[in-house]
Design a protein around this motif. Sequence first.
Motif, PDB file in Angstrom:
ATOM      1  N   ALA A   1     -20.279 -31.364 -16.007  1.00 10.71           N
ATOM      2  CA  ALA A   1     -21.201 -30.709 -16.930  1.00 10.71           C
ATOM      3  C   ALA A   1     -22.565 -30.607 -16.261  1.00 10.71           C
ATOM      4  CB  ALA A   1     -21.310 -31.507 -18.236  1.00 10.71           C
ATOM      5  N   ALA A   2     -23.376 -29.668 -16.712  1.00  5.67           N
ATOM      6  CA  ALA A   2     -24.722 -29.513 -16.166  1.00  5.67           C
ATOM      7  C   ALA A   2     -25.583 -30.723 -16.520  1.00  5.67           C
ATOM      8  CB  ALA A   2     -25.359 -28.241 -16.704  1.00  5.67           C
ATOM      9  N   ILE A   3     -26.476 -31.074 -15.630  1.00  3.10           N
ATOM     10  CA  ILE A   3     -27.435 -32.142 -15.870  1.00  3.10           C
ATOM     11  C   ILE A   3     -28.792 -31.476 -16.055  1.00  3.10           C
ATOM     12  CG2 ILE A   3     -28.537 -34.201 -14.928  1.00  3.10           C
ATOM     13  CD1 ILE A   3     -25.872 -34.478 -13.219  1.00  3.10           C
ATOM     14  N   GLU A   4     -29.329 -31.605 -17.261  1.00  3.50           N
ATOM     15  CA  GLU A   4     -30.601 -30.959 -17.587  1.00  3.50           C
ATOM     16  C   GLU A   4     -31.746 -31.896 -17.232  1.00  3.50           C
ATOM     17  OE1 GLU A   4     -30.139 -30.226 -21.742  1.00  3.50           O
ATOM     18  OE2 GLU A   4     -28.545 -28.762 -21.413  1.00  3.50           O
ATOM     19  N   CYS A   5     -32.753 -31.354 -16.548  1.00  3.45           N
ATOM     20  CA  CYS A   5     -33.874 -32.166 -16.090  1.00  3.45           C
ATOM     21  C   CYS A   5     -35.193 -31.476 -16.431  1.00  3.45           C
ATOM     22  CB  CYS A   5     -33.802 -32.356 -14.578  1.00  3.45           C
ATOM     23  SG  CYS A   5     -32.276 -33.142 -14.004  1.00  3.45           S
ATOM     24  N   GLU A   6     -36.251 -32.273 -16.465  1.00  7.10           N
ATOM     25  CA  GLU A   6     -37.596 -31.738 -16.636  1.00  7.10           C
ATOM     26  C   GLU A   6     -38.536 -32.547 -15.756  1.00  7.10           C
ATOM     27  OE1 GLU A   6     -41.124 -31.132 -19.959  1.00  7.10           O
ATOM     28  OE2 GLU A   6     -39.096 -31.614 -20.638  1.00  7.10           O
ATOM     29  N   ILE A   7     -39.395 -31.867 -15.016  1.00  6.34           N
ATOM     30  CA  ILE A   7     -40.372 -32.533 -14.155  1.00  6.34           C
ATOM     31  C   ILE A   7     -41.416 -33.199 -15.043  1.00  6.34           C
ATOM     32  CG2 ILE A   7     -42.114 -32.264 -12.356  1.00  6.34           C
ATOM     33  CD1 ILE A   7     -39.333 -31.681 -11.283  1.00  6.34           C
ATOM     34  N   LEU A   8     -41.533 -34.515 -14.929  1.00  6.29           N
ATOM     35  CA  LEU A   8     -42.487 -35.274 -15.720  1.00  6.29           C
ATOM     36  C   LEU A   8     -43.768 -35.555 -14.940  1.00  6.29           C
ATOM     37  CD1 LEU A   8     -39.964 -37.870 -17.190  1.00  6.29           C
ATOM     38  CD2 LEU A   8     -40.776 -35.739 -18.239  1.00  6.29           C
TER      39      LEU A   8
ATOM     40  N   ARG B   1     -30.844 -35.653 -18.121  1.00  7.15           N
ATOM     41  CA  ARG B   1     -30.056 -35.651 -19.360  1.00  7.15           C
ATOM     42  C   ARG B   1     -28.674 -35.091 -19.045  1.00  7.15           C
ATOM     43  NH1 ARG B   1     -31.129 -35.782 -24.943  1.00  7.15           N
ATOM     44  NH2 ARG B   1     -29.552 -34.703 -26.146  1.00  7.15           N
ATOM     45  N   GLU B   2     -27.717 -35.981 -19.127  1.00  6.23           N
ATOM     46  CA  GLU B   2     -26.349 -35.625 -18.781  1.00  6.23           C
ATOM     47  C   GLU B   2     -25.482 -35.695 -20.032  1.00  6.23           C
ATOM     48  OE1 GLU B   2     -22.927 -37.224 -15.690  1.00  6.23           O
ATOM     49  OE2 GLU B   2     -25.004 -37.880 -15.467  1.00  6.23           O
ATOM     50  N   GLN B   3     -24.906 -34.569 -20.382  1.00  8.85           N
ATOM     51  CA  GLN B   3     -24.001 -34.514 -21.529  1.00  8.85           C
ATOM     52  C   GLN B   3     -22.657 -35.095 -21.119  1.00  8.85           C
ATOM     53  OE1 GLN B   3     -24.903 -33.552 -24.530  1.00  8.85           O
ATOM     54  NE2 GLN B   3     -26.936 -32.913 -23.876  1.00  8.85           N
ATOM     55  N   PRO B   4     -21.944 -35.721 -22.051  1.00  7.20           N
ATOM     56  CA  PRO B   4     -20.617 -36.256 -21.714  1.00  7.20           C
ATOM     57  C   PRO B   4     -19.712 -35.147 -21.198  1.00  7.20           C
ATOM     58  CG  PRO B   4     -21.256 -36.863 -23.953  1.00  7.20           C
ATOM     59  CD  PRO B   4     -22.294 -35.920 -23.438  1.00  7.20           C
ATOM     60  N   GLY B   5     -19.005 -35.449 -20.116  1.00  5.93           N
ATOM     61  CA  GLY B   5     -18.101 -34.466 -19.525  1.00  5.93           C
ATOM     62  C   GLY B   5     -16.677 -34.591 -20.020  1.00  5.93           C
ATOM     63  N   ASP B   6     -16.426 -35.634 -20.803  1.00  5.03           N
ATOM     64  CA  ASP B   6     -15.076 -35.801 -21.330  1.00  5.03           C
ATOM     65  C   ASP B   6     -15.151 -36.379 -22.745  1.00  5.03           C
ATOM     66  OD1 ASP B   6     -15.354 -38.675 -21.207  1.00  5.03           O
ATOM     67  OD2 ASP B   6     -14.827 -38.585 -19.088  1.00  5.03           O
ATOM     68  N   ASP B   7     -14.047 -36.304 -23.460  1.00  3.44           N
ATOM     69  CA  ASP B   7     -14.016 -36.760 -24.845  1.00  3.44           C
ATOM     70  C   ASP B   7     -14.120 -38.282 -24.974  1.00  3.44           C
ATOM     71  OD1 ASP B   7     -13.783 -34.153 -25.722  1.00  3.44           O
ATOM     72  OD2 ASP B   7     -11.588 -34.202 -25.684  1.00  3.44           O
ATOM     73  N   ALA B   8     -13.784 -39.013 -23.909  1.00  4.76           N
ATOM     74  CA  ALA B   8     -13.813 -40.469 -23.970  1.00  4.76           C
ATOM     75  C   ALA B   8     -15.248 -41.003 -24.018  1.00  4.76           C
ATOM     76  CB  ALA B   8     -13.081 -41.054 -22.764  1.00  4.76           C
ATOM     77  N   ARG B   9     -16.187 -40.274 -23.426  1.00  4.61           N
ATOM     78  CA  ARG B   9     -17.586 -40.714 -23.418  1.00  4.61           C
ATOM     79  C   ARG B   9     -18.382 -39.827 -24.363  1.00  4.61           C
ATOM     80  NH1 ARG B   9     -20.871 -39.699 -18.378  1.00  4.61           N
ATOM     81  NH2 ARG B   9     -22.717 -39.249 -19.579  1.00  4.61           N
ATOM     82  N   GLN B  10     -18.846 -40.387 -25.447  1.00  6.26           N
ATOM     83  CA  GLN B  10     -19.522 -39.605 -26.481  1.00  6.26           C
ATOM     84  C   GLN B  10     -21.042 -39.602 -26.346  1.00  6.26           C
ATOM     85  OE1 GLN B  10     -17.886 -37.679 -28.677  1.00  6.26           O
ATOM     86  NE2 GLN B  10     -16.055 -38.288 -27.567  1.00  6.26           N
TER      87      GLN B  10
END
Length: 158
Positions: free
Chosen positions: A61-68, A81-90
């Motif tokens: 899955a895409a990893i969303e980032c923002e320069i702080l 910010r990494e969204q779960p790539g599978d159903d096992a990790r919510q």
Amino acid sequence: MNAGKPSEASPDALEFEYDLAEPPEKVWRALTVPELLAAWMMPNDIRPEIGNRFVFAGTEAAIECEILDAEPERLLRYSWREQPGDDARQDTLDSVVTFTLARTVSGGTRLRIVHDGFAGKAMPAVAMAGAGCRLSLGLHGRAKPVAANLPNTLLLAA
């Protein structure tokens, strides 16, 4: 929170420090030029400007980032910010990555990497990250083994 200082990183932060022969200018390029960063991380559209949002094209899955924070050749901090790539990790992985660069007496770079908020939530991903990235700077026995996604191409390409 300033994740760039050891005393302020959270207990679940992954922290690494390296003395590199390359100057901060070269290390900065390896961290902030999309093509160079992609050579050792993942395809991305990074622009090191505070508030800029960019994406790493992760394998699952895409990893969303923002320069702080971005101080050329000194400091780069971004959210991860990494969204779960599978159903096992919510749970979503929200963390912060900080690269601190300091010129050494010899003209090289002391590089400190802190991935804050990562280890506690993502231990399975730690193994995946290690397997998915080349983990050598080609130090050939002159220093301890390098980890934390610092491949040979990080500095060679820059």
